[in-house]
Design a protein around this motif. Structure first.
Motif, short mmCIF file in Angstrom:
data_model
loop_
_atom_site.label_atom_id
_atom_site.label_comp_id
_atom_site.label_asym_id
_atom_site.label_seq_id
_atom_site.Cartn_x
_atom_site.Cartn_y
_atom_site.Cartn_z
N LEU A 80 0.87 -1.27 0.05
CA LEU A 80 -0.02 -0.28 -0.15
C LEU A 80 0.92 1.24 0.09
O LEU A 80 0.58 2.24 -0.88
CB LEU A 80 -0.90 -0.01 1.14
N TRP A 81 1.82 1.20 0.68
CA TRP A 81 2.74 2.34 0.95
C TRP A 81 3.45 2.62 -0.38
O TRP A 81 3.66 3.82 -0.83
CB TRP A 81 3.77 2.16 2.26
N ALA A 82 3.93 1.67 -0.86
CA ALA A 82 4.78 1.55 -2.06
C ALA A 82 3.97 2.05 -3.60
O ALA A 82 4.39 2.69 -4.41
CB ALA A 82 5.51 0.52 -2.64
N SER A 83 2.65 1.96 -3.42
CA SER A 83 1.59 1.95 -4.43
C SER A 83 1.57 3.40 -4.89
O SER A 83 1.18 3.60 -6.00
CB SER A 83 0.44 1.26 -4.30
N HIS A 84 1.86 4.36 -4.27
CA HIS A 84 1.66 5.85 -4.21
C HIS A 84 2.59 6.38 -5.20
O HIS A 84 2.62 7.59 -5.37
CB HIS A 84 1.31 6.37 -3.23
N PHE A 85 4.09 5.71 -5.36
CA PHE A 85 5.03 6.39 -5.66
C PHE A 85 4.97 6.25 -7.12
O PHE A 85 4.13 5.49 -7.99
CB PHE A 85 6.49 5.73 -5.16
N ASP A 86 6.13 6.83 -8.01
CA ASP A 86 5.92 6.87 -9.58
C ASP A 86 5.84 5.27 -10.01
O ASP A 86 5.15 5.14 -11.09
CB ASP A 86 7.11 7.52 -10.03
N ALA A 87 6.71 4.69 -9.52
CA ALA A 87 6.86 3.08 -9.95
C ALA A 87 7.07 2.20 -8.74
O ALA A 87 8.07 2.38 -7.99
CB ALA A 87 7.67 2.96 -10.96
N THR A 88 6.71 0.93 -8.54
CA THR A 88 7.28 0.10 -7.69
C THR A 88 7.12 -1.42 -8.16
O THR A 88 6.43 -1.68 -9.10
CB THR A 88 6.15 0.29 -6.65
N ASP A 89 8.04 -2.02 -7.65
CA ASP A 89 8.13 -3.53 -8.13
C ASP A 89 8.02 -4.51 -6.75
O ASP A 89 9.03 -3.98 -5.91
CB ASP A 89 9.18 -3.69 -9.04
#
Length: 211
Positions: free
Chosen positions: A113-122
């Protein structure tokens, strides 16, 4: 939270909306070069994955320029100290608020959830190891903040040792093992086991987010 992976089953649904909203959706779909159905699906997915939590956690949207200014101004030592403190306190509060318990599975949900708001995440999982890459595009001090915050969070909740394999002004890549020894029996922390010392800060102030 919706999970990524194989194609999901779709269904036909009908909703009544204002005519001006319909026109705006059609105009935006044309601008993006997609059909309105795809645009509506993107909007709904974004809300389920992220948007519905914004109101519950009182998120404060800020621009990247603002974040860069703040993190450029603060000394690295102060950034790291603050990040460690928030990872050991506010993050626990947020986990319990969202998932009612702290366990390896809710930690992964929280990180996703935290990472999903950034430009890109994997997020990759291989041989018992989680590998996260997050592209935030803020600055190096924000990467330092992220490193200390996540290390403190994972150490204080599931006893995991986090290894940051790459850290640049634009992104971080970190790994940790799936099953720390102190969680082998499937124990979890619930709202009945929380400390009486409750943190003041909550997610909007502890983890600045932007797009």
């Amino acid at each position: 939270m919706l999970k990524s992976g194989t194609a999901k089953k779709t269904e036909t649904a009908s909703y009544r909306i204002r005519s001006d909203l319909k026109s705006a959706l059609e105009e935006e779909a044309r601008r993006l070069g997609i059909n309105p159905n795809a645009l509506v699906s993107q909007i709904l997915t974004r809300h389920i994955d992220w948007g519905r939590y914004i109101g519950r956690l009182n998120f404060i949207p800020v621009s990247k320029d603002f974040l860069r200014l703040i993190f450029d101004y603060l000394p690295t030592e102060e950034i790291e100290k603050t990040a460690r403190s928030l990872g050991e306190s506010a993050a626990h509060e947020e986990l319990l608020f969202l998932f009612t318990r702290i366990s390896p599975s809710t930690i992964i949900s929280f990180l996703t959830l935290w990472a999903s708001h950034f430009d890109a995440t994997d997020h990759q999982y291989d041989n018992g190891k989680h590998v996260f890459t997050v592209k935030h595009d803020v600055n190096l001090n924000y990467s330092h903040f992220t490193k200390e915050y996540l290390s403190s969070l994972l150490r204080s909740t599931i006893g995991a040792k986090v290894v940051f394999e790459d850290m640049s002004p634009n992104s971080v890549t970190f790994t940790f093992e799936d099953s720390p020894s102190n969680w082998r029996n499937g124990d979890s922390k619930s709202t009945n086991n929380t400390s009486t010392k409750r943190p003041i800060e909550i997610l909007p102030k502890s983890i600045p987010q932007s797009r």
